[in-house]
Design an enzyme around this catalytic site. Structure first.
Site, PDB file in Angstrom:
ATOM      1  N   ASN A 149      85.811 -37.694  91.577  1.00 34.12           N
ATOM      2  CA  ASN A 149      85.993 -38.605  92.608  1.00 34.12           C
ATOM      3  C   ASN A 149      86.769 -39.713  91.543  1.00 34.12           C
ATOM      4  O   ASN A 149      88.419 -39.683  91.738  1.00 34.12           O
ATOM      5  CB  ASN A 149      84.689 -39.731  92.501  1.00 34.12           C
ATOM      6  CG  ASN A 149      83.943 -40.338  91.707  1.00 34.12           C
ATOM      7  OD1 ASN A 149      84.235 -40.132  90.315  1.00 34.12           O
ATOM      8  ND2 ASN A 149      83.637 -41.296  91.773  1.00 34.12           N
ATOM      9  N   GLU A 251      75.732 -41.877  84.282  1.00 31.70           N
ATOM     10  CA  GLU A 251      76.890 -42.473  84.942  1.00 31.70           C
ATOM     11  C   GLU A 251      76.207 -42.237  86.018  1.00 31.70           C
ATOM     12  O   GLU A 251      76.791 -41.275  86.414  1.00 31.70           O
ATOM     13  CB  GLU A 251      78.253 -43.644  84.388  1.00 31.70           C
ATOM     14  CG  GLU A 251      78.376 -43.424  83.329  1.00 31.70           C
ATOM     15  CD  GLU A 251      77.907 -45.149  82.859  1.00 31.70           C
ATOM     16  OE1 GLU A 251      77.217 -45.834  83.540  1.00 31.70           O
ATOM     17  OE2 GLU A 251      77.975 -46.003  81.158  1.00 31.70           O
ATOM     18  N   CYS A 285      81.519 -44.457  92.962  1.00 37.37           N
ATOM     19  CA  CYS A 285      80.482 -45.112  92.411  1.00 37.37           C
ATOM     20  C   CYS A 285      80.455 -46.686  92.575  1.00 37.37           C
ATOM     21  O   CYS A 285      79.086 -47.288  92.627  1.00 37.37           O
ATOM     22  CB  CYS A 285      80.072 -44.535  91.161  1.00 37.37           C
ATOM     23  SG  CYS A 285      80.830 -45.486  89.590  1.00 37.37           S
TER      24      CYS A 285
HETATM   25  P1  NAD Z   1      77.270 -34.301  90.468  1.00 42.37           P
HETATM   26  O1  NAD Z   1      76.415 -34.704  90.042  1.00 42.37           O
HETATM   27  O2  NAD Z   1      76.898 -33.026  91.712  1.00 42.37           O
HETATM   28  O3  NAD Z   1      78.311 -32.983  89.817  1.00 42.37           O
HETATM   29  C1  NAD Z   1      78.481 -33.952  88.816  1.00 42.37           C
HETATM   30  C2  NAD Z   1      79.008 -33.140  87.618  1.00 42.37           C
HETATM   31  O4  NAD Z   1      77.921 -32.348  87.386  1.00 42.37           O
HETATM   32  C3  NAD Z   1      79.840 -32.038  87.766  1.00 42.37           C
HETATM   33  O5  NAD Z   1      80.745 -31.690  87.499  1.00 42.37           O
HETATM   34  C4  NAD Z   1      78.776 -31.314  88.044  1.00 42.37           C
HETATM   35  O6  NAD Z   1      79.721 -29.858  88.008  1.00 42.37           O
HETATM   36  C5  NAD Z   1      77.704 -31.160  87.354  1.00 42.37           C
HETATM   37  N1  NAD Z   1      76.604 -30.848  87.475  1.00 42.37           N
HETATM   38  C6  NAD Z   1      75.747 -30.419  88.285  1.00 42.37           C
HETATM   39  N2  NAD Z   1      75.068 -29.949  88.402  1.00 42.37           N
HETATM   40  C7  NAD Z   1      74.637 -29.612  87.339  1.00 42.37           C
HETATM   41  C8  NAD Z   1      73.864 -28.350  86.333  1.00 42.37           C
HETATM   42  N3  NAD Z   1      72.155 -28.712  86.982  1.00 42.37           N
HETATM   43  N4  NAD Z   1      73.441 -28.896  85.087  1.00 42.37           N
HETATM   44  C9  NAD Z   1      74.277 -29.397  84.716  1.00 42.37           C
HETATM   45  N5  NAD Z   1      75.851 -30.124  85.539  1.00 42.37           N
HETATM   46  C10 NAD Z   1      75.381 -30.042  86.187  1.00 42.37           C
HETATM   47  O7  NAD Z   1      78.386 -35.556  90.786  1.00 42.37           O
HETATM   48  P2  NAD Z   1      79.089 -35.313  91.616  1.00 42.37           P
HETATM   49  O8  NAD Z   1      79.253 -35.325  93.535  1.00 42.37           O
HETATM   50  O9  NAD Z   1      80.848 -35.251  90.642  1.00 42.37           O
HETATM   51  O10 NAD Z   1      80.103 -36.689  91.800  1.00 42.37           O
HETATM   52  C11 NAD Z   1      79.777 -38.121  92.772  1.00 42.37           C
HETATM   53  C12 NAD Z   1      78.249 -38.844  92.567  1.00 42.37           C
HETATM   54  O11 NAD Z   1      78.858 -39.206  90.749  1.00 42.37           O
HETATM   55  C13 NAD Z   1      78.035 -39.381  92.681  1.00 42.37           C
HETATM   56  O12 NAD Z   1      76.608 -39.864  93.115  1.00 42.37           O
HETATM   57  C14 NAD Z   1      78.409 -41.349  92.073  1.00 42.37           C
HETATM   58  O13 NAD Z   1      78.032 -42.403  92.227  1.00 42.37           O
HETATM   59  C15 NAD Z   1      78.738 -40.612  91.187  1.00 42.37           C
HETATM   60  N6  NAD Z   1      79.777 -41.108  90.257  1.00 42.37           N
HETATM   61  C16 NAD Z   1      78.794 -42.068  88.834  1.00 42.37           C
HETATM   62  C17 NAD Z   1      80.078 -43.265  88.172  1.00 42.37           C
HETATM   63  C18 NAD Z   1      79.242 -43.928  87.069  1.00 42.37           C
HETATM   64  O14 NAD Z   1      80.045 -44.088  85.981  1.00 42.37           O
HETATM   65  N7  NAD Z   1      77.795 -44.331  87.364  1.00 42.37           N
HETATM   66  C19 NAD Z   1      81.161 -42.406  87.928  1.00 42.37           C
HETATM   67  C20 NAD Z   1      82.034 -41.643  89.367  1.00 42.37           C
HETATM   68  C21 NAD Z   1      80.552 -41.199  89.990  1.00 42.37           C
END
Ligand code: NAD
Length: 486
Positions: A149, A251, A285
């Site tokens: 994002n 996070e 987020c």
């Molecule tokens: P996601 O959890 O689907 O993916 C995040 C990352 O994890 C990606 O690089 C993805 O390829 C990787 N990933 C997915 N499955 C994995 C696995 N089994 N093992 C290792 N890596 C894996 O999240 P997203 O859709 O990319 O992002 C959106 C989410 O992130 C929302 O829930 C949002 O709130 C959260 N977010 C949080 C923050 C924060 O600082 N708290 C910031 C931005 C986004």
């Protein structure tokens, strides 16, 4: 034209696998890039390359590592407009969002460079007159897994302080943004002259993410993990890291409330609600996911909020800077948001604005009559949909805001600063912003959540603490006696 990014960066070399996956522009569905699809072998090779680089990088005088971070910042500044275009095409964001993000990233590297000039320990009193020190040192190889994002910002936040402190990183960007969240950093680190192997980037498709992700946690050479993404994946990563007794900073998602008190400045309140709910289509987020408004000003607030939000133009942001509302990142996310709107309407909510979903484009949507039984009340939406809920007194507002498994950020709008502080103290969130929306970030602050929104803190000295280990070192000067029988 489709870009070919058929190599990933391991030990300073671009390594191809012969397999690629498509990286789409979410606005029009075109293939923006073809990207190398890494697997277990590449993940292992990247960890080995980071491990090999660690001795040299961590031994560099601290100011030389800082100078490298400053050079990285300068390249980011020079390439700003090109990065804005890539962010828009790869991630589907508004021009203004790209300008903010690309402008923010150099500051992260400047802050990381500055963090090296802070104290790395403390001198402690000693019962035996020793010189007794608590000292921090780099851990070794750190894995950074980042989301789509705000791919440049969130990748920068994950890697900058860890690398400045002397660690070497293996970065795995999201499969939705493998360039802006990943390979771009490899290019820029090379251009800035950072030694090979300090940053390694492994790109992979969703098919390989489990194999790659598991290796980047399990590999014995990996000492710490920085993860930003969804709560289900973050939970799994933290549990896996915990099983190895490795440090993990995760996070995660949020369900943030903006509380609007009856003494609020209406301009400020409606602007905070509009920005917080709809900036980047709600895909932040810290997005405002519930607006809670005192019953005395509820009707006036709703009318002004709807007027403001109705002016946000929706369309392909890559061709028109006035298109503030772009597409959601993929079909799955659009379907999830649509299901939440339909569920709310079926259970009695009223759509006051928007509500329509056209492909990946979702209109800014304001709902009334939302109850705890609805998905949109309980689950993270991560889309441009927000309920406005009335409250009678501050305790009730706090209770509604805390009625979620998440606890990332929050906002309170009131002219009474003491009242704002009192509410902030009662909210179960890692961050709270009085007279502002929940969406706030700066490179040097303790950014992070409570409850299911995560564990650990990113930013400034908190990142430094997360990605270093504290050791106790003593220097005896003949003061400590042993029992005479020894
Ligand atoms: P996601 O959890 O689907 O993916 C995040 C990352 O994890 C990606 O690089 C993805 O390829 C990787 N990933 C997915 N499955 C994995 C696995 N089994 N093992 C290792 N890596 C894996 O999240 P997203 O859709 O990319 O992002 C959106 C989410 O992130 C929302 O829930 C949002 O709130 C959260 N977010 C949080 C923050 C924060 O600082 N708290 C910031 C931005 C986004």
């Amino acid at each position: 034209m489709t870009r070919l990014l058929e190599g990933m960066s391991i030990g300073g070399r671009m390594v191809a696998t012969g397999r690629t996956f498509d990286d789409f522009n979410p606005a029009d569905g075109s293939v923006w890039a073809r990207v190398a699809d890494g697997g277990l072998a590449e993940a292992r090779a990247a960890v080995d390359a980071a491990h090999a680089a660690f001795a040299g990088w961590s031994a560099l005088p601290f100011h030389q590592r800082s100078h490298c971070m400053i050079k990285v910042a300068e390249v980011f500044e020079r390439r700003k407009m090109e990065i804005v275009a890539a962010l828009q095409a790869e991630g589907g964001g508004w021009f203004g969002k790209g300008m903010f993000e690309a402008g923010y990233v150099p500051e992260v590297f400047y802050a990381a460079a500055a963090s090296n000039y802070a104290a790395i320990g403390e001198v402690l009193p000693s019962e035996n007159g020793k010189l007794s020190m608590a000292m921090r040192r780099a851990m070794g190889v750190v894995t950074v897994i980042s989301p789509w994002n705000f791919p440049v910002l969130l990748t920068a936040r994950g890697i900058a302080f860890a690398i400045a402190a002397g660690n070497c990183v293996v970065l795995k960007p999201s499969e939705e943004t493998p360039y802006t969240g990943g390979l771009l950093f490899a290019e820029i680190f090379k251009e800035a002259g950072v030694p090979d192997g300090v940053l390694n980037v492994v790109t992979c498709s969703r098919d390989n993410v489990v194999a790659v992700g598991d290796e980047l946690i399990d590999n014995p050479r990996v000492k710490g993990i920085s993860f930003t993404g969804s709560t289900p994946v973050g939970r799994m990563i933290a549990a896996r890291a915990g099983a190895h007794l490795k440090k993990a900073c995760v996070e995660l998602g949020g369900k943030d409330s903006l509380i609007v008190c009856d003494d609020a400045d209406m301009e400020r309140a409606t602007a905070a609600a509009n920005f917080g709910s709809f900036m980047h289509q709600g895909q932040i987020c810290m997005s405002v996911e519930k607006v809670l408004v005192h019953e005395k000003i509820f009707d006036a607030f709703v009318q002004r909020f709807v007027e403001r939000a109705a002016k946000l133009k929706m369309g392909d942001p890559t061709h028109d800077k006035s298109h503030v509302i772009g597409p959601l990142i993929n079909d799955k996310q659009a379907a999830k948001v649509k299901a939440q709107i339909e569920d709310a309407v079926a259970k009695g909510a009223k759509v006051l604005l928007g509500g329509r979903v056209q492909g990946r484009f979702v209109e800014p949507t304001i709902l009334l009559g939302v109850t705890p039984q609805m998905l949109v009340y309980q689950e993270e939406t991560f889309g441009p949909v927000v309920p406005v809920i009335p409250f009678r007194n501050d305790d009730e507002a706090v209770a509604i805001a805390n009625d979620t498994e998440y606890g990332l950020s929050s906002g309170v709008i009131t002219r009474d600063e003491q009242r704002g502080m009192a509410i902030a103290h009662k909210l179960d969130t890692g961050m709270c912003h009085i007279n502002c929306s929940s969406v706030n970030d700066e490179p040097h602050v303790p950014f992070g959540g409570a409850k299911a929104s995560g564990m650990g803190r990113h930013g400034g000295r908190w990142s430094h603490e997360t990605f270093t280990e504290t050791r106790w070192i003593t220097l005896d000067r003949g003061g400590r006696p042993y029992p005479p029988m020894f």
